[in-house]
Design a protein around this motif. Structure first.
Motif, PDB file in Angstrom:
ATOM      1  N   ALA A   4       0.828  -1.212   0.000  1.00 46.47           N
ATOM      2  CA  ALA A   4       0.000   0.000   0.000  1.00 46.47           C
ATOM      3  C   ALA A   4       0.858   1.257   0.000  1.00 46.47           C
ATOM      4  O   ALA A   4       0.551   2.245  -0.678  1.00 46.47           O
ATOM      5  N   TRP A   5       1.954   1.229   0.759  1.00 44.75           N
ATOM      6  CA  TRP A   5       2.853   2.383   0.802  1.00 44.75           C
ATOM      7  C   TRP A   5       3.397   2.680  -0.587  1.00 44.75           C
ATOM      8  O   TRP A   5       3.501   3.835  -1.003  1.00 44.75           O
ATOM      9  N   HIS A   6       3.708   1.622  -1.337  1.00 46.42           N
ATOM     10  CA  HIS A   6       4.259   1.826  -2.677  1.00 46.42           C
ATOM     11  C   HIS A   6       3.204   2.280  -3.677  1.00 46.42           C
ATOM     12  O   HIS A   6       3.546   2.932  -4.673  1.00 46.42           O
ATOM     13  N   VAL A   7       1.934   1.945  -3.458  1.00 50.18           N
ATOM     14  CA  VAL A   7       0.892   2.495  -4.315  1.00 50.18           C
ATOM     15  C   VAL A   7       0.883   4.017  -4.190  1.00 50.18           C
ATOM     16  O   VAL A   7       0.692   4.742  -5.175  1.00 50.18           O
ATOM     17  N   LEU A   8       1.124   4.492  -2.985  1.00 48.41           N
ATOM     18  CA  LEU A   8       1.162   5.932  -2.729  1.00 48.41           C
ATOM     19  C   LEU A   8       2.512   6.552  -3.061  1.00 48.41           C
ATOM     20  O   LEU A   8       2.625   7.769  -3.186  1.00 48.41           O
ATOM     21  N   HIS A   9       3.542   5.717  -3.206  1.00 48.14           N
ATOM     22  CA  HIS A   9       4.889   6.168  -3.568  1.00 48.14           C
ATOM     23  C   HIS A   9       5.412   5.259  -4.685  1.00 48.14           C
ATOM     24  O   HIS A   9       6.362   4.499  -4.485  1.00 48.14           O
ATOM     25  N   PRO A  10       4.790   5.269  -5.879  1.00 49.80           N
ATOM     26  CA  PRO A  10       5.164   4.327  -6.944  1.00 49.80           C
ATOM     27  C   PRO A  10       6.604   4.487  -7.396  1.00 49.80           C
ATOM     28  O   PRO A  10       7.119   5.597  -7.473  1.00 49.80           O
ATOM     29  N   ILE A  11       7.232   3.336  -7.699  1.00 46.95           N
ATOM     30  CA  ILE A  11       8.637   3.391  -8.122  1.00 46.95           C
ATOM     31  C   ILE A  11       8.773   3.818  -9.583  1.00 46.95           C
ATOM     32  O   ILE A  11       9.843   4.259  -9.994  1.00 46.95           O
ATOM     33  N   ARG A  12       7.704   3.667 -10.380  1.00 50.06           N
ATOM     34  CA  ARG A  12       7.668   4.152 -11.756  1.00 50.06           C
ATOM     35  C   ARG A  12       6.261   4.689 -12.026  1.00 50.06           C
ATOM     36  O   ARG A  12       5.305   4.345 -11.336  1.00 50.06           O
ATOM     37  N   SER A  13       6.119   5.487 -13.060  1.00 52.04           N
ATOM     38  CA  SER A  13       4.810   6.085 -13.318  1.00 52.04           C
ATOM     39  C   SER A  13       3.760   5.055 -13.705  1.00 52.04           C
ATOM     40  O   SER A  13       2.568   5.245 -13.442  1.00 52.04           O
ATOM     41  N   ASN A  14       4.183   3.923 -14.305  1.00 48.59           N
ATOM     42  CA  ASN A  14       3.210   2.946 -14.779  1.00 48.59           C
ATOM     43  C   ASN A  14       3.244   1.612 -14.051  1.00 48.59           C
ATOM     44  O   ASN A  14       2.643   0.639 -14.507  1.00 48.59           O
ATOM     45  N   TYR A  15       3.942   1.531 -12.933  1.00 44.21           N
ATOM     46  CA  TYR A  15       3.771   0.435 -11.978  1.00 44.21           C
ATOM     47  C   TYR A  15       4.235   0.913 -10.607  1.00 44.21           C
ATOM     48  O   TYR A  15       5.097   1.776 -10.488  1.00 44.21           O
ATOM     49  N   ASP A  16       3.601   0.341  -9.588  1.00 40.91           N
ATOM     50  CA  ASP A  16       3.825   0.816  -8.223  1.00 40.91           C
ATOM     51  C   ASP A  16       5.001   0.138  -7.540  1.00 40.91           C
ATOM     52  O   ASP A  16       5.728   0.762  -6.768  1.00 40.91           O
ATOM     53  N   ILE A  17       5.180  -1.147  -7.810  1.00 39.95           N
ATOM     54  CA  ILE A  17       6.126  -1.944  -7.049  1.00 39.95           C
ATOM     55  C   ILE A  17       6.688  -3.041  -7.942  1.00 39.95           C
ATOM     56  O   ILE A  17       6.038  -3.480  -8.900  1.00 39.95           O
ATOM     57  N   SER A  18       7.890  -3.469  -7.656  1.00 42.89           N
ATOM     58  CA  SER A  18       8.525  -4.570  -8.377  1.00 42.89           C
ATOM     59  C   SER A  18       8.172  -5.895  -7.695  1.00 42.89           C
ATOM     60  O   SER A  18       7.950  -5.947  -6.487  1.00 42.89           O
ATOM     61  N   SER A  19       8.129  -6.962  -8.475  1.00 50.18           N
ATOM     62  CA  SER A  19       7.822  -8.286  -7.931  1.00 50.18           C
ATOM     63  C   SER A  19       9.067  -9.031  -7.456  1.00 50.18           C
ATOM     64  O   SER A  19       8.971 -10.187  -7.039  1.00 50.18           O
ATOM     65  N   THR A  20      10.232  -8.392  -7.496  1.00 51.46           N
ATOM     66  CA  THR A  20      11.481  -9.058  -7.155  1.00 51.46           C
ATOM     67  C   THR A  20      11.850  -8.857  -5.691  1.00 51.46           C
ATOM     68  O   THR A  20      11.300  -7.990  -5.011  1.00 51.46           O
ATOM     69  N   PRO A  21      12.812  -9.631  -5.178  1.00 50.77           N
ATOM     70  CA  PRO A  21      13.294  -9.412  -3.812  1.00 50.77           C
ATOM     71  C   PRO A  21      13.964  -8.054  -3.616  1.00 50.77           C
ATOM     72  O   PRO A  21      14.233  -7.663  -2.485  1.00 50.77           O
TER      73      PRO A  21
END
Length: 453
Positions: free
Chosen positions: A330-347
């Motif tokens: 949820a924090w990353h939805v509010l602070h997305p790492i890129r404009s077109n995805y919020d979070i990476s699926s990697t470790p």
């Protein structure tokens, strides 16, 4: 859906129209968003799904997916909001920004309105058994594939007319010794006329797991150096607690510091309610991803928790993990790492995979909507494998500098594995023998000013 497709979010990919022909370079400022709307449980298409579009200037339009769940939209510069609906499914809302990437292929997972009851995933009479089930589909038509042969290590299975398979066999219990990893197997799905799909590094941890696997027809398959080996598509599964490297941990820290530096910009937004959906980047090199999957935040938590926690741990540990996992997403939805995805699926970020464990689904359901907050905002809930002796001495979790010292006697004598902040994952499993999930969360987070909401 476990299917690898090259060039899913790409400014370097050749742009093509709906007929598959290259688009003119004069159209470079338009982003073509290609949606595939699927059932969140099976991965099969939701035909006739509708997408209501709101453009940056407030104008509205509507799209209707075809039989295969696919529909595309040309987005000009700016933020477009999409509300996706399907008959018998819960609606979902998301957004994408046009004018930055030439092509975005987004797979949208809708949750059925009436989800099937999930069993515990562990048998008290037989805790050394694993059950592997799943759904196989055609990667272009997104419909069920019957008579697909699967090898699950030394065991085999075959899909029925619904594209479903299941197999159970004995496995060893997980060792509490951090240096001893559980055994792994390779899963392989094969059918005549299709490219075989291989999943490597699946850990044999007792429980019940469900996979969604898509096979591409041999004629439609295009070569991709990152996803194809001969006549096979190969995917390497990653488990955060067991596979996260020191380099990935450092990259995760650097990304978090960068995001925290912009916290003032997002402070007002961060104080709002828990977001309902999340955009997950897949096929990633750390935080740079080439595909996007959109799902509800609750489905993200239920399907991803087993990629960071050990799914055979006691319920209280998994429930505490679900709250932390949900809060981090949820924090990353509010602070997305890129404009077109919020979070990476990697470790490098928070490990996620579309396979699910019934025990972690139950943990997510039991804690639905519960999250961690600090100073009125959703908290970026850190956790690491073993926090003992990370700066506060043996028998203590925490660092003494970036996180308070916390008496943690049940982890005494164990080697540090991680940054030492927030929840100790192995510690949560030890405390779960006689504590509930709220006690565990308060034990590890409350000293840092974090509360359970």
């Amino acid at each position: 859906m476990l299917a690898l497709a090259g060039c899913v979010v790409a400014s370097s990919c050749e742009k093509r129209d709906s007929a598959g022909q290259p688009r003119n370079s004069s159209d470079a400022k338009t982003t073509r968003i290609e949606f595939t709307v699927t059932d969140g449980i099976t991965g099969f298409a939701v035909p006739g799904a509708t997408i209501s579009v709101t453009s940056p200037d407030g104008k509205e339009s509507r799209l209707t997916a075809g039989k295969n769940g696919v529909v595309s939209f040309p987005a000009t510069k700016g933020r477009f909001t999409f509300a996706i609906k399907g008959q018998g499914y819960q609606s979902l809302e998301t957004y994408f920004s046009g004018g930055e990437d030439s092509l975005i292929r987004a797979e949208v997972h809708l949750d059925p309105q009436a989800s099937p009851t999930v069993a515990s995933g562990r048998s008290a009479e037989d805790p050394h058994t694993i059950t592997i089930s799943g759904y196989l589909s055609d990667a272009e038509e997104h419909g069920p594939l019957a008579d697909v042969e699967l090898s699950l290590g030394s065991h085999t299975a075959r899909t029925d007319g619904r594209g479903y398979f299941t197999a159970s066999f004995p496995v060893d219990a997980l060792s509490a010794d951090l240096s001893v990893k559980p055994a792994t197997i390779m899963l392989r799905a094969a059918k005549s006329g299709y490219v075989s799909h291989v999943l490597k590094n699946f850990y044999l941890i007792p429980g019940a797991y469900t996979f969604k696997i898509a096979l591409r027809s041999a004629g439609a398959m295009t070569a991709s150096a990152n996803s194809r080996t001969g006549a096979e598509e190969v995917e390497y599964l990653r488990q955060g607690l067991l596979d996260r490297t020191a380099v990935e941990l450092q990259q995760r820290e650097e990304a978090a510091v960068a995001a925290e530096s912009n916290a003032a910009t997002y402070a007002k937004t961060a104080a709002l309610a828990l977001p309902s959906s999340i955009r997950v980047g897949l096929n990633c090199s750390c935080l740079t991803c080439s595909s996007v999957q959109v799902m509800s935040l609750e489905s993200y938590t239920a399907s991803g928790l087993d990629n960071e926690w050990i799914s055979s741990w006691k319920a209280a540990s998994l429930q505490a993990g679900a709250v932390a996992y949900r809060s981090y997403g949820a924090w990353h939805v509010l602070h997305p790492i890129r404009s077109n995805y919020d979070i990476s699926s990697t470790p490098c970020s928070q490990a996620w995979g579309s396979q699910t464990a019934s025990s972690t689904i139950n943990a997510a359901n039991a804690t639905a909507g519960v999250y961690l907050s600090k100073s009125g905002a959703i908290f970026r809930s850190e956790y690491s494998a073993e926090n003992n002796n990370a700066g506060c001495g043996n028998g203590y979790s925490g660092t003494g500098s970036t996180w308070p010292c916390i008496s943690d006697a049940r982890c005494a004598g164990r080697a540090t594995n991680g940054h030492g902040r927030g929840m100790c994952q192995w510690g949560s499993s030890f405390w779960a023998s006689d504590k509930d999930y709220r006690w565990i969360l308060n034990h590890y987070y409350n000293p840092g000013g974090v509360v359970v909401q």
